[in-house]
Every structure is written in C-alpha cells, then in structure tokens.
Design an enzyme around this catalytic site. Structure first.
Site, PDB file in Angstrom:
ATOM      1  N   ASN A  10       0.873  -1.169   0.000  1.00 35.57           N
ATOM      2  CA  ASN A  10       0.000   0.000   0.000  1.00 35.57           C
ATOM      3  C   ASN A  10       0.914   1.223   0.000  1.00 35.57           C
ATOM      4  OD1 ASN A  10      -1.796   2.033   0.487  1.00 35.57           O
ATOM      5  ND2 ASN A  10      -2.655   1.145   2.376  1.00 35.57           N
ATOM      6  N   ARG A  89      -2.793  -2.106  -3.266  1.00 29.39           N
ATOM      7  CA  ARG A  89      -3.988  -1.296  -3.048  1.00 29.39           C
ATOM      8  C   ARG A  89      -3.902  -0.051  -3.940  1.00 29.39           C
ATOM      9  NH1 ARG A  89      -4.817   3.478   0.995  1.00 29.39           N
ATOM     10  NH2 ARG A  89      -7.008   3.844   0.600  1.00 29.39           N
ATOM     11  N   HIS A 178     -13.144   3.051   0.365  1.00 33.19           N
ATOM     12  CA  HIS A 178     -13.250   1.951   1.331  1.00 33.19           C
ATOM     13  C   HIS A 178     -13.905   0.702   0.724  1.00 33.19           C
ATOM     14  CE1 HIS A 178     -13.354   5.198   4.708  1.00 33.19           C
ATOM     15  NE2 HIS A 178     -12.128   4.721   4.603  1.00 33.19           N
ATOM     16  N   ARG A 239     -11.913  15.498   8.654  1.00 35.31           N
ATOM     17  CA  ARG A 239     -12.695  16.003   7.510  1.00 35.31           C
ATOM     18  C   ARG A 239     -14.106  16.372   7.944  1.00 35.31           C
ATOM     19  NH1 ARG A 239     -11.347  10.815   4.320  1.00 35.31           N
ATOM     20  NH2 ARG A 239      -9.098  11.000   4.147  1.00 35.31           N
ATOM     21  N   GLU A 384      -8.771  -5.342   5.235  1.00 35.23           N
ATOM     22  CA  GLU A 384      -8.577  -5.005   3.822  1.00 35.23           C
ATOM     23  C   GLU A 384      -7.389  -5.752   3.225  1.00 35.23           C
ATOM     24  OE1 GLU A 384      -9.139  -1.020   5.455  1.00 35.23           O
ATOM     25  OE2 GLU A 384      -9.643  -0.414   3.423  1.00 35.23           O
TER      26      GLU A 384
END
Ligand code: ADP
Length: 398
Positions: A10, A89, A178, A239, A384
């Site tokens: 990743n 990823r 996601h 965020r 994941e």
C-alpha cells in the site's frame, strides 16, 4: 500454511506499507512501514514475530529503496522464495475498473489515466508497482481498487445535480472509497449471520479516521457516502464531511481565505478535531467528553447524529434494512458511539442489547441488538489486507 505467501503493498506519496500474509490463515508473517520517502532521513520499520527494528533508507530514500529493503528483510527470514504474487492497493480506478485485475501494460496505463481522480495516491501506487516489477521480476502483480466495489451504484446515486457536460468532460461524479473493506465485511457479515449475501439488505458503517457508509443489497453496492473525493459524507477525524459548497465563496469573501486554504481546512482541520479543538482521535474525544469538555461532547453529538441520519438514508438506498454493520477502528471498538447511534434508531425498529454491545470489542464480532429488533446490528472486524491477498491469490492462480 499455503505453499505460496502473498505480499500486499500500500504505497502513499511518502510512505509504503507492506505485509506478507498467509492467504489461508490470514496470518501476517512480516509487516513493514516505510516513512519520509523522498526525504533524506527516510527509514523503514519491520515487524517480525512481534519484534520491531528500523533500517535506514538514506542511500536510496524512495519507493524502490523501500521495496529493496523489504526484499532483503524477506531473504533474512527465508520468506522471499515463498512469495507467490504481489497485491497492490489502488485508491482510484475511476470508471475503468469494477474489479481487481492482473497487472499488464494496459492496466498500468489505466491507473495513470485515473491520476486526476487521485492526484496524490495513484502516482505513488505506480511507483510502488514499478519497484515491485523490477525487484520481484517473475512474480505476478494484482491491483485492488478502493473504488471498484462502488461501480455497481445506479446512475441516480452517483450523479451530482450539476450540468452533465462536467461529468462527460471531466468525470465529475461520485466514486466512493473503502470499497475493499465493504466487500470483505459484506461477505463476513453474511457468513457470521449464516445467510446468503444475496438475501441481505445491509447498511455498513466503516468508521475509522476516514469514515463512510454504504448500502449493500444482493451483495452489490447501491450507494455510499463518499463522493468525487473522500471529503463527502460523514463527520471524520479531520474532515468535515457534507457541507454547503457555498462555504467557499462565504469564507473567501468574509475570511479572505483562498480555495487551497479552505480545502485544507475542510480536509485536515475539521471533523472531530475542528469541533473539539482537541484531537481527531475518537478515544481522546470520548475520554474528554466524559470529563465534561464541551467541544468533545459537541464533536460526539455531531458525529453520531450525522451517522444516524445517513443510516436512515442508506436503508432507503438498500431497499430496506436487515443488517446494520459497524466496522473500522471506531465501529469495532467504540461501544459508546454504537450505543448513541442505536439510540436514534428506535424509529427503524432497532434496540440496543447493552451487554452484547459492551462485549463486541477488540476484534470480537457480535450481534448488538435485542432479539425482538426488526433488523440486527452487528460488529464485524474488517481486514482489507486479507481481501487484497484473496484477490491476488485468485487472479494469480495460486
Ligand atoms: P484508519 O482510517 O486510519 O485506518 P482506524 O480504522 O484504525 O483508522 O480507526 C482509528 C480510529 O479508531 C481512531 O479515531 C481511534 O480513536 C478509534 N478507536 C480505536 N479504538 C477505540 C476505542 N476503544 N474506543 C473508541 N475509539 C477507538
């Protein structure tokens, strides 16, 4: 243990996370995190058998240097010859990819085409891919896209109500994120409940530092809260999530802020951090709220209310609700957030089972609603990396 292990990578612009996984058991045999890439003091930390050690990357402080150091570390533990394939990823596959795929030149060009949709991430993924291709010469590479699972969203869910030439010319639409987590958690939820995923209408809340929610019916994504970028939707660590786009002109005129400053504020200084004035970390917020800190209490209230409201709208998108699923660092561990959210959902027929909610922590899956609830709420840990490993093994024929 399988004959062949999977290496999962990743890559970010200044970091590289890696893990060597046994695809059958899910065990992580070796993991690493390279930091400060492209700076003179870059380094990589390895974790093997619970022990950590750090290696300096200053002689080659880039993605290639990090992958070379990883290769050396694997050799030291006799793992290099056991790796069968590499899974990567990838943040955005735009509209080009609706599933994971084996890498060839055309796929590399496709990831490059999607750079405008993930300008910080996709270039870094390409660096990682090229480094892996040159250092692990004979191994197949597979790419797994965060956006792929959401490609089944119907047009009315992914379309913004703006002039459509902006979509046709620039690809301005909702893509979500996601997706790899949602795919894993949707499968695990069906397995946990002993049902076929085709018979389940699920609303899945992935609540980590980044947070989003998705409606999944018939095993397919029907809608999700993140949009063109991961800024849309729920309140997150830093965020803002949904906000009136007029904040741009309002703050430009009244606070003399530039587009870059407002974008930075909405992405990095808002959410739990901005509301509390304390931290983006949910644990800290919970602790301080319990002590009476008003900002922390407000942060929890806004986070939970937005989430509950979204669960209602995602139940509509899924065509009804059979299972409400909590996952991610907050979803898997915060009984307080789950309890507060369920407090809003009596109108949908859900009632918290308080003891069960307290028990579902630290990686434990569990149903957290009472038996007479109209739908179940469950906690399902995500993974994941394992999903990437599964795709990589399957597409590489391992
Ligand atoms: P990322 O999006 O970075 O992968 P994670 O899924 O690891 O994030 O989730 C990180 C979040 O989970 C943090 O806000 C952290 O405070 C929260 N978290 C972890 N454990 C707990 C806990 N026991 N109670 C409340 N929040 C928790």
């Amino acid at each position: 243990m399988t004959q062949k292990l999977i290496l999962v990578l990743n890559c970010g612009s200044s970091s590289l996370k890696g893990a060597v996984l046994d695809n059958d058991s899910g065990d992580v045999l070796l993991s690493c995190l390279a930091e400060k890439l492209n700076l003179p003091d870059a380094f990589i930390t390895f974790k093997f058998n619970g022990e950590k050690h750090k290696v300096d990357l200053s002689s080659q402080p880039n993605h290639t240097g990090a992958v070379e150091a990883l290769m050396e570390e694997m050799k030291a533990h006799g793992l290099d010859s056991k790796i069968g394939a590499i899974g990567h990823r990838i943040v955005s596959g735009g509209e080009l990819y609706s599933e994971s795929i084996l890498v060839d030149d055309e796929v590399m060009a496709g990831i490059e085409k999607c750079i405008p949709l993930a300008p910080l991430h996709n270039p870094a993924h390409l660096l990682g891919l090229r480094a892996a291709q040159s250092i692990f010469k004979d191994l197949p590479n597979v790419v797994v896209f965060d956006t792929a699972f959401h490609q089944t969203m119907p047009k009315h869910a992914y379309t913004y109500a703006v002039p459509q030439e902006l979509y046709h010319k620039y690809g301005l639409r909702r893509y979500g994120a996601h997706g790899t987590s949602y795919r894993f958690v949707a499968d695990e939820t069906a397995r946990f409940l002993g049902k076929d995923k085709k018979d389940l209408r699920m609303v899945i809340c992935h609540l980590g530092n980044g947070a989003s929610i998705a409606a999944v019916a018939d095993g397919k994504c029907r809608d999700t809260s993140m949009g063109l970028t991961p800024l849309e939707g729920l309140v997150m660590g830093t965020r803002s999530g949904d906000i009136d786009p007029s904040v741009f002109s309002f703050l430009a005129e009244n606070a003399n802020m530039t587009i870059a400053q407002i974008t930075d504020m909405l992405n990095k200084k808002s959410g739990l951090l901005g509301l509390s004035g304390l931290s983006n970390d949910c644990r800290t917020i919970e602790e301080e709220a319990a002590k009476g800190h008003e900002g922390a209490q407000l942060a929890l209230d806004v986070f939970v209310y937005r989430l509950a409201k979204y669960i209602g709208s995602m139940a509509v998108a899924a065509g009804g609700l059979d299972a409400l699923v909590f996952t991610g660092g907050i979803g898997e561990n915060s009984e307080l957030i789950r309890s507060k959210v369920l407090g809003y959902l009596g109108c949908l027929g859900l009632t918290e089972d308080h003891e069960a909610n307290l028990a579902a922590r630290f990686g434990n899956a569990g149903v957290i609603t009472t038996a007479d609830s109209k739908a179940v709420a469950v906690v399902i840990p995500t993974n994941e990396e394992l999903m990437i490993a599964h795709d990589t093994a399957r597409l590489s024929g391992l």
